[in-house]
Design a protein around this motif. Structure first.
Motif, PDB file in Angstrom:
ATOM      1  N   ILE A  84       0.852  -1.183   0.000  1.00  0.00           N
ATOM      2  CA  ILE A  84       0.000   0.000   0.000  1.00  0.00           C
ATOM      3  C   ILE A  84       0.888   1.234   0.000  1.00  0.00           C
ATOM      4  CG2 ILE A  84      -0.298  -0.023   2.538  1.00  0.00           C
ATOM      5  CD1 ILE A  84      -3.251   0.989   1.932  1.00  0.00           C
ATOM      6  N   GLU A  96      -7.171  10.352   3.225  1.00  0.00           N
ATOM      7  CA  GLU A  96      -6.330   9.330   2.592  1.00  0.00           C
ATOM      8  C   GLU A  96      -5.635   8.503   3.674  1.00  0.00           C
ATOM      9  OE1 GLU A  96      -4.200   6.849   0.434  1.00  0.00           O
ATOM     10  OE2 GLU A  96      -3.086   8.191   1.759  1.00  0.00           O
ATOM     11  N   ARG A 146      -2.505  -3.371  14.674  1.00  0.00           N
ATOM     12  CA  ARG A 146      -1.749  -4.116  13.665  1.00  0.00           C
ATOM     13  C   ARG A 146      -0.428  -4.586  14.269  1.00  0.00           C
ATOM     14  NH1 ARG A 146      -2.693   1.288  10.427  1.00  0.00           N
ATOM     15  NH2 ARG A 146      -3.125   1.777  12.625  1.00  0.00           N
ATOM     16  N   ILE A 187       4.368  -1.480   3.745  1.00  0.00           N
ATOM     17  CA  ILE A 187       3.926  -0.071   3.779  1.00  0.00           C
ATOM     18  C   ILE A 187       5.070   0.909   3.491  1.00  0.00           C
ATOM     19  CG2 ILE A 187       2.046  -0.686   5.365  1.00  0.00           C
ATOM     20  CD1 ILE A 187       3.633   0.920   7.567  1.00  0.00           C
TER      21      ILE A 187
HETATM   22  N1  FOL Z   1      -0.329   4.303   1.902  1.00  0.00           N
HETATM   23  C1  FOL Z   1      -1.259   5.234   1.690  1.00  0.00           C
HETATM   24  N2  FOL Z   1      -2.280   4.966   0.878  1.00  0.00           N
HETATM   25  N3  FOL Z   1      -1.191   6.427   2.282  1.00  0.00           N
HETATM   26  C2  FOL Z   1      -0.180   6.729   3.125  1.00  0.00           C
HETATM   27  O1  FOL Z   1      -0.145   7.845   3.655  1.00  0.00           O
HETATM   28  C3  FOL Z   1       0.827   5.776   3.381  1.00  0.00           C
HETATM   29  N4  FOL Z   1       1.859   6.040   4.243  1.00  0.00           N
HETATM   30  C4  FOL Z   1       2.758   5.095   4.449  1.00  0.00           C
HETATM   31  C5  FOL Z   1       2.647   3.870   3.797  1.00  0.00           C
HETATM   32  N5  FOL Z   1       1.657   3.616   2.948  1.00  0.00           N
HETATM   33  C6  FOL Z   1       0.720   4.553   2.746  1.00  0.00           C
HETATM   34  C7  FOL Z   1       3.895   5.316   5.378  1.00  0.00           C
HETATM   35  N6  FOL Z   1       3.793   6.491   6.201  1.00  0.00           N
HETATM   36  C8  FOL Z   1       1.192   6.856   9.419  1.00  0.00           C
HETATM   37  C9  FOL Z   1       2.131   7.836   9.160  1.00  0.00           C
HETATM   38  C10 FOL Z   1       2.992   7.691   8.086  1.00  0.00           C
HETATM   39  C11 FOL Z   1       2.927   6.571   7.272  1.00  0.00           C
HETATM   40  C12 FOL Z   1       1.985   5.602   7.530  1.00  0.00           C
HETATM   41  C13 FOL Z   1       1.116   5.751   8.613  1.00  0.00           C
HETATM   42  C14 FOL Z   1       0.248   7.009  10.567  1.00  0.00           C
HETATM   43  O2  FOL Z   1       0.469   7.801  11.458  1.00  0.00           O
HETATM   44  N7  FOL Z   1      -0.878   6.275  10.565  1.00  0.00           N
HETATM   45  C15 FOL Z   1      -1.889   6.280  11.595  1.00  0.00           C
HETATM   46  C16 FOL Z   1      -2.796   7.436  11.290  1.00  0.00           C
HETATM   47  C17 FOL Z   1      -4.190   7.352  11.755  1.00  0.00           C
HETATM   48  C18 FOL Z   1      -5.078   8.454  11.203  1.00  0.00           C
HETATM   49  O3  FOL Z   1      -4.643   9.639  11.099  1.00  0.00           O
HETATM   50  O4  FOL Z   1      -6.222   8.138  10.841  1.00  0.00           O
HETATM   51  C19 FOL Z   1      -2.593   4.906  11.543  1.00  0.00           C
HETATM   52  O5  FOL Z   1      -3.080   4.499  12.602  1.00  0.00           O
HETATM   53  O6  FOL Z   1      -2.606   4.252  10.488  1.00  0.00           O
END
Ligand code: FOL
Length: 182
Positions: free
Chosen positions: A10, A32, A72, A113
């Motif tokens: 992803i 997103e 996760r 990821i």
């Molecule tokens: N894939 C997609 N579609 N979008 C992305 O932004 C993405 N980002 C990454 C990998 N694949 C992706 C890697 N970077 C978070 C921050 C950076 C990141 C991935 C995840 C993060 O903080 N996620 C939390 C946010 C929750 C929210 O704001 O709803 C999470 O719980 O997933």
């Protein structure tokens, strides 16, 4: 067992192919990110979780308050990191992680990821069957990019829970795409 050893990628990718800038995402698109959260978290069975597999820089790019990603199994691939928080798995190579995770019946799906190093391994690995790519319809200053992959090896497909058509959040247009390996 090896025939069930499949996983997905992803990623969100800008018009100019970028995925990151200076250790961070080049954009802030709340909806997103919610899609990323939903897709990587949701499972079909109860009592199981998905695993999110990431390189060191991606691990370090996740804000402290969201790290490890909740709900996760967090898996970091690094030959140099010495420690990760309790409950987070650390492996030197993607293959090592995959082998061990596939033996665990409590893990449902495996998601790679990022970042560019792991994405590059994944798009060239037959075990990686699907790419969930969000195409962001803007150019951003980026210093890391999604790898070129052989488009003849993949075809676009549709997937449950993946909204169709152009999406928009705070003025930024984007589209959720899914490609499956042929
Ligand atoms: N894939 C997609 N579609 N979008 C992305 O932004 C993405 N980002 C990454 C990998 N694949 C992706 C890697 N970077 C978070 C921050 C950076 C990141 C991935 C995840 C993060 O903080 N996620 C939390 C946010 C929750 C929210 O704001 O709803 C999470 O719980 O997933």
């Amino acid at each position: 067992p090896t025939e069930n050893m499949v996983y997905s990628v992803i990623a969100a990718v800008s018009k100019n192919g970028g995925i990151g800038y200076k250790g961070d995402l080049p954009w802030k698109i709340k909806k997103e990110m919610e899609y990323f959260n939903l897709m990587t978290t949701q499972v079909n069975r109860k009592g199981v979780q998905n695993a999110v597999i990431m390189g060191r820089c991606t691990w370090q790019s996740i804000p402290d308050k969201y790290r490890p990603l909740k709900g996760r199994i967090n898996v970091v691939i690094s030959k140099t990191l010495n420690s990760v928080p309790e409950g987070v798995l650390l492996y030197p190579k993607l293959e090592d992680a995959l082998k061990s995770l596939y033996l665990n019946d409590n893990i449902e799906k495996l998601w790679v990821i990022g970042g560019s190093g792991l994405y590059n391994e994944a798009v060239n690995d037959k075990k990686c069957k699907k790419l969930f790519i969000t195409k962001i319809d803007q150019e951003y200053l980026c210093d890391t990019f999604f790898p070129d992959f052989d488009t003849k090896e993949f075809e676009e497909t549709s997937e449950a829970n993946v909204p169709k058509g152009i999406q928009e959040d705070n003025g930024i247009k984007y589209e959720f795409k899914v490609f499956k390996r042929l």
